[in-house]
Each structure stands twice: as structure tokens, then as C-alpha cells.
Enzyme design. Structure first.
Site, PDB file in Angstrom:
ATOM      1  N   TRP A  28       6.050  -6.486  -0.764  1.00 44.64           N
ATOM      2  CA  TRP A  28       5.470  -5.892   0.440  1.00 44.64           C
ATOM      3  C   TRP A  28       6.316  -6.189   1.670  1.00 44.64           C
ATOM      4  O   TRP A  28       6.459  -5.331   2.550  1.00 44.64           O
ATOM      5  CB  TRP A  28       4.029  -6.341   0.609  1.00 44.64           C
ATOM      6  CG  TRP A  28       3.187  -5.846  -0.534  1.00 44.64           C
ATOM      7  CD1 TRP A  28       2.646  -6.580  -1.545  1.00 44.64           C
ATOM      8  CD2 TRP A  28       2.863  -4.481  -0.817  1.00 44.64           C
ATOM      9  NE1 TRP A  28       1.997  -5.761  -2.432  1.00 44.64           N
ATOM     10  CE2 TRP A  28       2.107  -4.473  -2.011  1.00 44.64           C
ATOM     11  CE3 TRP A  28       3.128  -3.277  -0.175  1.00 44.64           C
ATOM     12  CZ2 TRP A  28       1.622  -3.296  -2.568  1.00 44.64           C
ATOM     13  CZ3 TRP A  28       2.640  -2.099  -0.729  1.00 44.64           C
ATOM     14  CH2 TRP A  28       1.894  -2.120  -1.922  1.00 44.64           C
ATOM     15  N   ASP A  37       1.184  -9.925   7.906  1.00 43.35           N
ATOM     16  CA  ASP A  37       0.439  -9.118   6.952  1.00 43.35           C
ATOM     17  C   ASP A  37      -0.376 -10.087   6.106  1.00 43.35           C
ATOM     18  O   ASP A  37       0.159 -10.803   5.260  1.00 43.35           O
ATOM     19  CB  ASP A  37       1.412  -8.314   6.090  1.00 43.35           C
ATOM     20  CG  ASP A  37       0.712  -7.470   5.022  1.00 43.35           C
ATOM     21  OD1 ASP A  37      -0.518  -7.601   4.866  1.00 43.35           O
ATOM     22  OD2 ASP A  37       1.406  -6.697   4.341  1.00 43.35           O
ATOM     23  N   LYS A  41      -8.937  -6.520  -0.715  1.00 48.92           N
ATOM     24  CA  LYS A  41      -8.834  -7.788  -1.456  1.00 48.92           C
ATOM     25  C   LYS A  41     -10.031  -8.690  -1.133  1.00 48.92           C
ATOM     26  O   LYS A  41     -10.803  -9.043  -2.006  1.00 48.92           O
ATOM     27  CB  LYS A  41      -7.552  -8.527  -1.084  1.00 48.92           C
ATOM     28  CG  LYS A  41      -6.319  -7.662  -0.902  1.00 48.92           C
ATOM     29  CD  LYS A  41      -5.684  -7.216  -2.185  1.00 48.92           C
ATOM     30  CE  LYS A  41      -4.336  -6.561  -1.912  1.00 48.92           C
ATOM     31  NZ  LYS A  41      -3.659  -6.108  -3.119  1.00 48.92           N
TER      32      LYS A  41
END
Length: 360
Positions: A102, A172, A196
Site C-alpha cells: 500500500w 494511512d 477493517k
């Protein structure tokens, strides 16, 4: 109905009490005669939902008053562009810490808009470790420094907050937000996809310091300008109303269960149990440097990879779902976010022991 223990990296399982509450209110929210999915986002009913969700999130994370909380769409990936659009100003360069897939995607996006200094990277060892403070080559004149706090694919996590001096730190936190207390004041921007630890996919939360709002590039799209959403209370367009509602129920569930300090203790206990089972076996292995292991995502491999498919099939038959590891790592991955009950981890460990006995 028989629910499984869902170890998916995301969308991930939600707390059962939250799902039950949502089920009770699916047709009629608080006597309104309609579902949250049907009500106007401009009406007083939904305004009370988003107001309570923001207040509870601020309380849970101890978010200072000089930060905006935005409930947006587009996933965390949309923030790969939104961050430079809003924070670059006239500096034209930014620091990025590369710790996994990511962060690599974030770097790939931002290279279109500015010069990127990769302050540190763990790619040379397949992202099995986290760079320490002394390994960070930070540029004091950078517009900001970006990090990914937890790496779902490779199972690593920052267990410290980098010191970036006067340079705003952007994080993030998609896969470990709300898993433990953090000092929000150490960050300029925090963003996270909901799927999540917060709620269903489709909702993205941004926490941004006031002084970083209102400086977007002239060519920044309206929908990626933080000021657009800060000025409109996340109501510039129709927000993801049901995702915000579910997130609010998750925030209430966290508060009822002791908040983030209690959640951190539970998460550490779950992860430590699973890592002990892996480390105490000659049949399973962890590819991650021990001090950098994630409390959220636990990858492990079998010493006999030809048994991977059998392991997954038998685990699924026992109600242990979605354990296949990412192709970058192989083997298995157990994602044990907030909603994964401790008995789910216990059931996985028991199955692992039994499988090893039969196949070692």
C-alpha cells in the site's frame, strides 16, 4: 444459522452485537418508520447519527479540537492523491516510508505530482521488517512525511510514531485504526478505509489538522479538497450514510467494552497467543522480524507447502474462514482485527495443533 470465524484481511468481520443492533433497526430506525438507508442525509435523523458518530470517535481517539473529522468515500486509495493535492503547497517534494504494497501504491501515485524521497524502505527483504527512527532519511524541507502504520499483506506494524520534526506526519491507518490508543496530535493527517476495524467498505475517515485545510492546489478536484468537506460537515454530496451508521454502532461497542486501552490489551493477547503457537512449532513459521510483527495481520507458512490447500479446506470445514495468505507471501494469513473474538483465535490455534499432529 452458523457464523464462521472470518479471518479475512478486509472486508472483515464486524462485532456481532453491532450486526444484531443493525438488524433490529433495519426497517425502522428509532421510530422514524424507515431504514437509515432510506432517510435523507439532510434530515434531522441522519444528522443526529453522524453527529453522534463523530462525537464518539473524538472521545475514543482523544482527537484534539483543532482537528476536523471527515466521513468520506473513495477508499484510502483516493487519499493517495488527496494528500499531495492538499499538503504540497509550493514545496513540490514529500517523504515516504516504504513498508509494503500500500505504501508502494501511494508512492506510485504521488510521483505524478511531486518529487518523492523514499526515506526508508524494507523492500530489500520482502517487507519483513519496519525501519527504525535512526534509519529514516528525512528531508526537513519536505511538505509532509507519509507512512502506512500497519501492513496487511506482510504482517508488519509500526510500534512507534516517527519523529518528523516540523514536517507534518501523514498516516494511512486503514488496518490498525482503533486497535490501540494513539497520540493524534503527533499527526497532521490520519486516513483510513473503514473495512477493517470501523465498518463496511465504502466509508473512509479522514482526521486532519485545521492548519492543513484550505491550501489545496488550484487544480485540485473539488471532491478531493479537504476544505470542501470540512466546510460542509461531510455533506457536500450524499455521504455513505449506512456505513456511517454502522461505524457509529462500532464506536458505541468500543466504548461499552472499555475503549481503546481495553481493546489494545485484547488485541495484544490474541496476537501473542497466535505467535506463541507459531514460534513453538517446527511445523509453522513466521516470516516477520519478531519486534515488528503486526497485532492485526498474522502471516505464517507451513514447512510443507504442498499441504496448504489441505490446511485451508480442513480449516474452512471447522468454521475458520478466509485464511489463505497473499500471493506475495504465500501460506496463511490470519487477520485478527478488533471484532475477532478471542475464542476465534483459540479455535484456530487448536486446529493448527491438531493439523500438525496429523501431518508432521
Amino acid at each position: 444459522m452458523s457464523r464462521v470465524f472470518n479471518f479475512s484481511a478486509g472486508p472483515a468481520m464486524l462485532p456481532e452485537p453491532v450486526l444484531r443492533k443493525a438488524g433490529e433497526e433495519i426497517l425502522d430506525w428509532h421510530g422514524s418508520g424507515m431504514s437509515v438507508m432510506e432517510m435523507s442525509h439532510r434530515g434531522p435523523e441522519f444528522q443526529s447519527i453522524i453527529d453522534h458518530a463523530e462525537a464518539d470517535l473524538r472521545e475514543l481517539m482523544a482527537i484534539p479540537d483543532n482537528y476536523h473529522v471527515l466521513f468520506l468515500q473513495g477508499g484510502a486509495s483516493s487519499q493517495f492523491a488527496a494528500v499531495p493535492f492538499n499538503l504540497l503547497r509550493d514545496k513540490g517534494k514529500a517523504d515516504y516510508i516504504n513498508t509494503g504494497s500500500w505504501s508502494k501504491k501511494a508512492i506510485g501515485e504521488v510521483k505524478r505530482y511531486c518529487d518523492v524521497n523514499v526515506a526508508a524502505t524494507a523492500e530489500n527483504e520482502n517487507f519483513t521488517w519496519i525501519p527504525k527512527q535512526g534509519q529514516l532519511d528525512l528531508d526537513p524541507s519536505a511538505a509532509y512525511c507519509h507512512m502506512t502504520t500497519n501492513n496487511t499483506i506482510f504482517g508488519t506494524e509500526f510500534h512507534y510514531t516517527p519523529d518528523t520534526g516540523d514536517v507534518p506526519l501523514v498516516a494511512d491507518m486503514s488496518s490498525d485504526i482503533l486497535s490501540r490508543p494513539i497520540d493524534v496530535s503527533r499527526f497532521g493527517v490520519i486516513y483510513a478505509g473503514a473495512q477493517k476495524n470501523i465498518g463496511p467498505s465504502g466509508l473512509t475517515i479522514i482526521i486532519v489538522r485545521d492548519d492543513l485545510v484550505g491550501h489545496a492546489e488550484d487544480w485540485c478536484p473539488t471532491m478531493l479538497d479537504y476544505k470542501t468537506h470540512a466546510d460542509s460537515g461531510s455533506m457536500y454530496n450524499t455521504p455513505p450514510t449506512y456505513g456511517i451508521y454502522i461505524a457509529g454502532l462500532v464506536f458505541q461497542w468500543l466504548k461499552e467494552n472499555g475503549g481503546l486501552s481495553a481493546m489494545a490489551g485484547t488485541n495484544q493477547r490474541k496476537a501473542n497467543k497466535l505467535y506463541r503457537a507459531i514460534d513453538g512449532s517446527d511445523f509453522y513459521q513466521s516470516p516477520v522480524t519478531p519486534e515488528d510483527r503486526s497485532y492485526m495481520n498474522v502471516p505464517f507458512t507451513l514447512v510443507k507447502p504442498d499441504l496448504d490447500a489441505t490446511f485451508l479446506d480442513e480449516a474452512a470445514a471447522q468454521g475458520l474462514s478466509t485464511l489463505k495468505g497473499h500471493r506475495s507471501v504465500g501460506g496463511m494469513r490470519a487477520s485478527i482485527y478488533n471484532a475477532m473474538p478471542e475464542e476465534g483465535v483459540d479455535a484456530l490455534i487448536e486446529f493448527m495443533h491438531e493439523f500438525e499432529k496429523r501431518n508432521a
